[in-house]
Design an enzyme around this catalytic site. Structure first.
Site, short mmCIF file in Angstrom:
data_model
loop_
_atom_site.label_atom_id
_atom_site.label_comp_id
_atom_site.label_asym_id
_atom_site.label_seq_id
_atom_site.Cartn_x
_atom_site.Cartn_y
_atom_site.Cartn_z
CD GLU A 124 32.24 66.11 23.32
OE1 GLU A 124 31.37 65.22 23.35
OE2 GLU A 124 31.96 67.32 23.19
CG ASP A 150 30.40 62.36 22.32
OD1 ASP A 150 30.16 62.41 21.10
OD2 ASP A 150 29.56 62.63 23.19
CG HIS A 193 24.01 64.82 20.64
ND1 HIS A 193 24.54 64.55 19.40
CD2 HIS A 193 25.07 64.93 21.47
CE1 HIS A 193 25.86 64.50 19.47
NE2 HIS A 193 26.21 64.73 20.71
#
Length: 253
Positions: A152, A178, A48
């Site tokens: 997640e 998540d 990310h």
């Protein structure tokens, strides 16, 4: 001088409580600062963050001479990407979106050289990071490479018992943001379904004696995790920075 990889041995000691802070800012200053503050590990974020391979190399190198382990969160469970970050000198890999035991096996196998794994040989940079001869790197490094899986998704929770049976998993990390999104409960960490999912992972990790970690952004959150048996406390550099900037802004408001 050979520098020993130590995070794996810390994880293997059930008495140790550890930190592993996520670094999404592409700067060697961040992991250097966290390492000098005593962090047990930094996790350089390819999934990310804004980090590229050159930044990752500088960030890994910035931890040299400290006891802070440079781990990398790859963007996917891909042996080619895993090979590259290990060849930059990473001490281990954090794998996102691991949903099944088969995917966990793929992750583990990508960390090791044949005959136990599938990693290709080429530690041109890594052998210098770990202070060993090029040809000696596998013997020096392989036993210390860390395999950490992110839990997640709903599917991962459903398969967590099978995931925990895969040999060679050093740690599990629950990704609360998540997981809550995948459960269609974004940010609703007190929702019964979210808490039930987390409890399922906690029980499986505890039964398998696999160290478990999650995110805490203040001491109260960290204490709550530690009381439930978590061994790894994670933070995020961007959120730490924003949180403290907001606090300082309150001083003049």
């Amino acid at each position: 001088m050979t520098l020993n990889m130590s995070f794996k041995s810390k994880l293997a000691d059930p008495s140790r409580r550890l930190t592993a802070h996520m670094c999404a800012i592409p700067s060697a200053i961040i992991p250097q600062t966290m390492a000098s503050a005593g962090s047990d590990a930094v996790v350089i974020d390819f999934e990310h963050g804004a980090i590229d391979m050159a930044s990752a190399h500088a960030m890994i190198a910035a931890t040299a001479g400290t006891a802070c382990a440079p781990l990398v969160r790859v963007s996917r469970n891909d042996a080619t990407q895993v090979k590259r970050v290990l060849d930059l000198g990473a001490e281990g890999v954090v794998f996102p979106m691991i949903n099944t035991a088969e995917e966990a096996e793929m992750a583990r196998n990508s960390l090791a050289y044949p005959p136990t794994g599938i990693r290709g040989f080429g530690p041109y940079i890594a052998h210098s990071r770990w202070g060993t001869r090029f040809v000696d790197y596998p013997e020096t490094a392989e036993a210390g490479i860390v395999c950490c899986l992110l839990i997640e998704t709903r599917e991962a929770v459903e398969n967590i018992r099978e995931i925990c049976t895969v040999p060679g998993i050093d740690a599990l990390m629950i990704a609360p943001f998540d997981l809550s999104v995948d459960l269609h409960l974004p940010g609703q960490f007190t929702a019964p379904e979210f808490q039930e999912a987390v409890a399922t992972v906690e029980a499986a990790a505890n039964d398998a004696a696999i160290p478990l970690g999650s995110v805490a952004m203040d001491k109260a959150q960290a204490d709550a995790l530690l009381e439930r048996g978590y061994r790894i406390i994670a933070g995020l550099d961007i959120l730490w920075l924003k949180q403290m900037a907001a606090v300082s802004q309150s001083w003049v408001s």
